[in-house]
Write an enzyme that holds these catalytic residues in place. Structure first.
Site, PDB file in Angstrom:
ATOM      1  N   ASP A 143     -34.442  12.597   7.113  1.00 37.53           N
ATOM      2  CA  ASP A 143     -35.951  11.949   6.907  1.00 37.53           C
ATOM      3  C   ASP A 143     -36.050  11.170   5.488  1.00 37.53           C
ATOM      4  OD1 ASP A 143     -36.351  12.921   9.359  1.00 37.53           O
ATOM      5  OD2 ASP A 143     -37.184  14.663   8.600  1.00 37.53           O
ATOM      6  N   SER A 151     -25.959   4.957   9.643  1.00 41.08           N
ATOM      7  CA  SER A 151     -24.654   4.834   9.438  1.00 41.08           C
ATOM      8  C   SER A 151     -24.203   3.628   9.685  1.00 41.08           C
ATOM      9  CB  SER A 151     -23.927   5.941  10.130  1.00 41.08           C
ATOM     10  OG  SER A 151     -24.336   7.245  10.040  1.00 41.08           O
ATOM     11  N   HIS A 199      18.871 -21.335  -1.583  1.00 39.87           N
ATOM     12  CA  HIS A 199      19.796 -20.712  -0.867  1.00 39.87           C
ATOM     13  C   HIS A 199      20.592 -19.708  -1.171  1.00 39.87           C
ATOM     14  CE1 HIS A 199      18.332 -23.714   2.312  1.00 39.87           C
ATOM     15  NE2 HIS A 199      18.574 -24.408   1.269  1.00 39.87           N
ATOM     16  N   SER A 329      22.108   6.924 -10.721  1.00 40.56           N
ATOM     17  CA  SER A 329      23.218   7.626  -9.615  1.00 40.56           C
ATOM     18  C   SER A 329      23.274   9.152  -9.754  1.00 40.56           C
ATOM     19  CB  SER A 329      24.253   6.963  -9.411  1.00 40.56           C
ATOM     20  OG  SER A 329      25.182   7.670  -8.563  1.00 40.56           O
ATOM     21  N   LYS A 335      25.367   4.529 -14.109  1.00 49.78           N
ATOM     22  CA  LYS A 335      24.691   3.463 -13.539  1.00 49.78           C
ATOM     23  C   LYS A 335      23.419   3.259 -13.631  1.00 49.78           C
ATOM     24  CE  LYS A 335      24.877   1.805  -8.785  1.00 49.78           C
ATOM     25  NZ  LYS A 335      23.467   1.537  -8.529  1.00 49.78           N
ATOM     26  N   VAL A 336      22.487   2.314 -13.960  1.00 47.56           N
ATOM     27  CA  VAL A 336      21.206   2.171 -14.156  1.00 47.56           C
ATOM     28  C   VAL A 336      20.708   1.213 -12.980  1.00 47.56           C
ATOM     29  CG1 VAL A 336      19.487   1.402 -15.653  1.00 47.56           C
ATOM     30  CG2 VAL A 336      21.362   2.666 -16.431  1.00 47.56           C
ATOM     31  N   GLU A 342      12.052  -1.976  -7.661  1.00 51.63           N
ATOM     32  CA  GLU A 342      12.134  -1.613  -6.159  1.00 51.63           C
ATOM     33  C   GLU A 342      10.983  -0.696  -5.708  1.00 51.63           C
ATOM     34  OE1 GLU A 342      15.628   0.936  -6.569  1.00 51.63           O
ATOM     35  OE2 GLU A 342      17.016  -0.786  -6.364  1.00 51.63           O
TER      36      GLU A 342
END
Length: 475
Positions: A143, A151, A199, A329, A335-336, A342
């Site tokens: 009220d 809504s 390409h 890894s 390894k980096v 990503e």
């Protein structure tokens, strides 16, 4: 064990946790839309996002102010409702809005959740005030808090405002952050010339600065597209009540409430010329999300370009080296990986998926009401947040402290057979192609082969085949 109290609504009594600010209708929604698995380890709760809840409280605040201006509720009731809204807007009581995204399609459960929480907080305020006439100043969720509303107009209004606010406050600053970073990189690496690629094959030379500026232009255009769509998002259906006719509200409510919302949010909000159009569908939200999807494709391209440019370090392109952020890894020492690009690519994939959900949701209206409004709110806000985070991640983590491998770029460039393209206008396409093929086959420079196969002097060849002149032919 939880203690309960009894609350009632038009369907009867319901047990509600004794310390909950919400009432019977919210509890019914919690019970009805509990899709969690029984095993406690896998229970999930996915309520509507916080920006939606905050904007819903802003709508209720504006409605209370408008209704008080129009003598539809008392000044004391309005002040109590406004104080409750301000508490929610400040971030308090967020645990009191647990209703699932996957609820009734109009979002009625979330509207009543807000109405009930505001009414409880408003009553507490009145009861604590020594000046209140407690009989006259009672606050009822339907009220008073929901006076002149439904809504069906409150929820789509909130959907639009939450998306609008998130884009303005989160996405635009993040876009500007990345634009600034790309501008700085283009200035810093203006003199670096590299091999272009089409390409994934060697093509004409270009400057690294131009590559950064191309990304910048795409992002800048995406910002312009967003700006052009926001005006429609700011045209809200509040005041349309159930189906757009405005039943059960003061004739001036729509204008007054929009004025208050514009003031509260510092945005150019106004009633839509056709309130029903925003209740039966959410075209502006889908339009804006479409612009976010375009931006998502731009960021996906940039992320993948960075991955290629960073590839190596020995047998990839190795044009640049991104800052090492973590070991790449669990088995290969040293390894980096390009973890930020990503991560950004995955985030943008989710935005694109959200666009499909929103497309389906926006066409899921029958006659006068869209019945997937909570999903539209959830997905559109999620995409805005993902894009803002991705933009900032690229600017602040991926593009800072990059190393340009200039020696590698120059070595690649010197053996690029496509440099022979610049000879086309002097010796013709066929002769230039012969030079390019010979240079590639014999692993020699184009200039050496051209000197053998043409009567053009070495000095003139150096000028024609200069990679920088090819990259900037009109400078």
């Amino acid at each position: 064990m939880t203690d309960y109290r009894k609350e009632s609504d038009s369907l009867g009594e319901v047990k509600v946790p004794v310390d909950a600010l919400y009432g019977a209708q919210t509890q019914r929604a919690i019970d009805n839309f509990d899709y969690s698995q029984k095993n406690q380890m896998f229970r999930q709760n996915r309520p509507l996002p916080v920006p939606f809840i905050v904007c819903l409280a802003q709508v209720k605040k504006a409605a209370a102010r408008a209704n008080a201006n129009l003598d539809c509720i008392s000044h004391e009731q309005s002040q109590a409702i406004i104080a409750a809204c301000d508490a929610i807007i400040s971030g308090k009581h967020m645990d009191q809005f647990p209703v699932s995204v996957f609820q009734t399609g109009s979002g009625t459960s979330s509207n009543m959740n807000m109405n009930e929480v505001i009414a409880s907080l408003a009553k507490q305020r009145i009861e604590q005030s020594s000046n209140s006439d407690k009989n006259k100043a009672t606050v009822h969720p339907n009220d008073h808090v929901n006076y002149g509303q439904s809504s069906n107009d409150v929820i789509p209004t909130t959907v639009q405002l939450a998306l609008l606010v998130t884009v303005v406050e989160r996405v635009f600053p993040a876009i500007d952050n990345l634009l600034n970073q790309l501008s700085e990189l283009s200035k810093k690496h203006h003199s670096v010339i590299k091999t272009g690629r089409t390409h994934l094959m060697d093509a004409m030379p270009l400057s690294l600065a131009d590559e950064f500026l191309t990304w910048r232009h795409q992002i800048s255009e995406s910002r312009e597209r967003l700006v052009s769509s926001l005006s429609r998002l700011a045209e809200i259906p509040l005041g349309g009540t159930a189906i757009g006719t405005g039943i059960n509200r003061h004739k001036d409510f729509a204008d007054k409430a929009a004025e208050h919302l514009a003031e509260q949010l510092a945005l150019p909000i106004k009633p839509c010329a056709n309130l029903a159009s925003r209740i039966s569908a959410q075209d502006p939200a889908l339009e804006v999300h479409g612009q976010l999807k375009v931006l998502a494709t731009v960021l996906m391209k940039i992320a993948n370009d960075l991955r290629w440019m960073n590839s190596g370090p020995n047998v990839g392109l190795a044009e640049i080296q991104l800052k090492a952020l973590q070991p790449g890894s669990s088995i290969m020492p040293g390894k980096v990986n390009p973890v930020i690009p990503e991560s950004v690519a995955m985030m943008m994939a989710e935005v694109m998926g959200n666009d499909t959900s929103l497309t389906i949701a926006n066409q899921s209206g029958n006659f006068q009401l869209n019945v997937m409004l909570p999903l539209i709110a959830d997905k559109s806000i999620a995409s805005s947040e993902l894009i803002a985070d991705a933009l900032n991640a690229l600017a602040d983590k991926a593009l800072v402290d990059i190393t340009v491998n200039n020696n590698r770029l120059q070595a690649q460039l010197s053996k690029n057979p496509i440099l022979a393209t610049a000879l086309n206008t002097r010796i013709g396409y066929e002769k230039a192609a012969e030079i390019a093929k010979t240079a590639q086959k014999e692993n020699r420079s184009v200039i050496d082969v051209a000197e053998e196969k043409t009567d053009i002097s070495r000095k003139e060849l150096e000028s024609i085949l200069d990679p920088e002149k090819q990259a900037r032919p009109f400078e």
